[in-house]
Design a protein around this motif. Structure first.
Motif, short mmCIF file in Angstrom:
data_model
loop_
_atom_site.label_atom_id
_atom_site.label_comp_id
_atom_site.label_asym_id
_atom_site.label_seq_id
_atom_site.Cartn_x
_atom_site.Cartn_y
_atom_site.Cartn_z
N HIS A 117 0.85 -1.18 0.00
CA HIS A 117 0.00 0.00 0.00
C HIS A 117 0.88 1.22 0.00
N TRP A 118 0.64 2.09 -0.96
CA TRP A 118 1.41 3.29 -1.29
C TRP A 118 2.42 2.90 -2.36
N GLY A 119 2.13 3.32 -3.59
CA GLY A 119 2.90 2.88 -4.74
C GLY A 119 4.38 3.21 -4.68
N LEU A 120 4.69 4.42 -4.21
CA LEU A 120 6.09 4.79 -4.07
C LEU A 120 6.65 4.10 -2.83
N THR A 121 7.91 3.87 -2.80
CA THR A 121 8.62 3.16 -1.72
C THR A 121 8.08 1.74 -1.56
N ALA A 122 6.96 1.57 -0.85
CA ALA A 122 6.44 0.23 -0.58
C ALA A 122 6.08 -0.52 -1.86
#
Length: 384
Positions: A117-122
């Motif tokens: 959940h949360w496309g950037l980083t994760a």
């Protein structure tokens, strides 16, 4: 991790920032908490980088702590950012950095599906870990991870697109958000839309401060116009002093109440005439405020699918919002003001008209928690 645990979740949350994104992720993880483990991406700067940043007055990345919320434990997945990390990233080798990090942490993951959940980083990291382990992965995009950050941080666009194409499935919280991804260059084949949903509360906690506020304003014949959320550029709150100027030409029977923090807190505190600045509120107090308010406003420039609109409609509070993102998927057109020339004056007029109308739309069932969680469970289980 026990052998019974089928799922790994990878998120990027901060315990102290319990805003809309925090609860959106929490609601989606909740149905799986008995047989899953949740890792929280935790980038931290090396000693050398900390020293360098401190000398320049730059923000330092620090390790996150383990925390638990509503029976879900969030274990930090610590990833060090040293000189080599920043050098590779600056030279355009972000993919190599993600690959090296995936190799470092892959032994922690035992589930059959990695859901980020949360496309950037994760989200990006999850695709590299899944490739290392040869398991399936899902990325759920919530809003700014598509509509704002990839555009503002151009070095992230290529990695975001690559992650979307590598993922087994991409879930978007609104049709509008998926359309934004397509505009970025996403092929769209491995994707679906599952709208956010909220719990329908039978009993709402009372907040003494909000109750006193409501009674005092009622005694003055004022109606409460509430804003709940981050006081930042994306939410477009810097225009609200101009909205108030135009609204004051139509009526003086109003009071703005702001629940939130952010870069424009001081601007609103100084330039709004009829206002109360409550700062950050816990979820229970937000529910109490929404029930007390006459109207909720959301003049955002970009959105995924704002849960705050669903929360307002669920307690019978009217809403006026811009046409950003997926707002028109949850709110009828007669409560929406298109962004563009003259927006401030048109937004003020819409607030006035809606305040003087008896009609408030009902919340569609597909934006309730049960509906959303059932769709999420079916989606994840279909990959096993």
């Amino acid at each position: 991790m026990s052998g019974r645990e089928k799922y790994n979740f990878l998120v990027d949350l901060r315990e102290e920032q319990r805003t809309g994104l925090f609860y959106s992720v929490l609601y989606r993880i909740a149905p799986f908490k008995k047989n899953s483990k949740v890792f929280n991406v935790s980038y931290y700067d090396s000693y050398t980088i900390k020293l360098f940043k401190s000398l320049l007055g730059l923000a330092v990345y620090r390790k996150k702590n383990f925390f638990s919320y509503e029976g879900i434990g969030f274990e930090p997945l610590n990833l060090r950012k040293g000189v080599i990390y920043y050098l590779l990233e600056s030279l355009g080798f972000s993919g190599l950095v993600y690959k090296l990090n995936a190799k470092k942490v892959k032994s922690k993951f035992r589930g059959k599906v990695i859901s980020a959940h949360w496309g950037l980083t994760a989200g990006i990291l999850s695709t590299y870990i899944a490739r290392e382990l040869k398991v399936k992965n899902i990325i759920t995009f919530h809003g700014s991870d598509i509509h704002s950050i990839p555009k503002d941080r151009r070095n992230m666009t290529a990695q975001t697109l690559k992650a979307m194409e590598m993922a087994t499935l991409n879930i978007f919280v609104s049709v509008a958000l998926r359309d934004k991804a397509l505009e970025l260059g996403f092929s769209g084949g491995n994707s679906k839309v599952v709208h956010n949903g909220i719990p329908i509360l039978e009993n709402i906690e009372t907040n003494p401060a909000v109750d006193i506020l409501k009674k005092s304003k009622l005694s003055e014949g004022k109606r409460i116009i509430a804003f709940v959320g981050n006081l930042n550029k994306v939410k477009n709150v810097s225009i609200l002093p101009y909205v108030e100027y135009h609204l004051s030409k139509l009526t003086e029977d109003y009071f703005f109440v702001f629940a939130g923090d952010g870069e424009f807190f001081e601007l609103l505190a100084n330039e709004m005439n009829h206002k109360i600045m409550l700062g950050y509120l816990e979820q229970g107090s937000i529910d109490s405020l929404l029930r007390s308010a006459d109207i909720l406003i959301l003049p955002s420039l970009n959105e995924g699918l704002p849960l705050i609109i669903a929360e307002a409609l669920a307690v019978g509070t009217k809403v006026v919002a811009s046409n950003a993102g997926g707002i028109n998927e949850i709110l009828p057109d007669e409560f929406i003001v298109p962004l563009g020339a003259g927006f401030e004056e048109r937004f003020a007029k819409k607030i006035y008209d809606v305040l003087n109308s008896d009609f408030c739309p009902e919340l569609n069932e597909k934006f309730t928690l049960n509906y959303m969680q059932n769709k999420d469970v079916l989606t994840v289980e279909s990959l096993l």
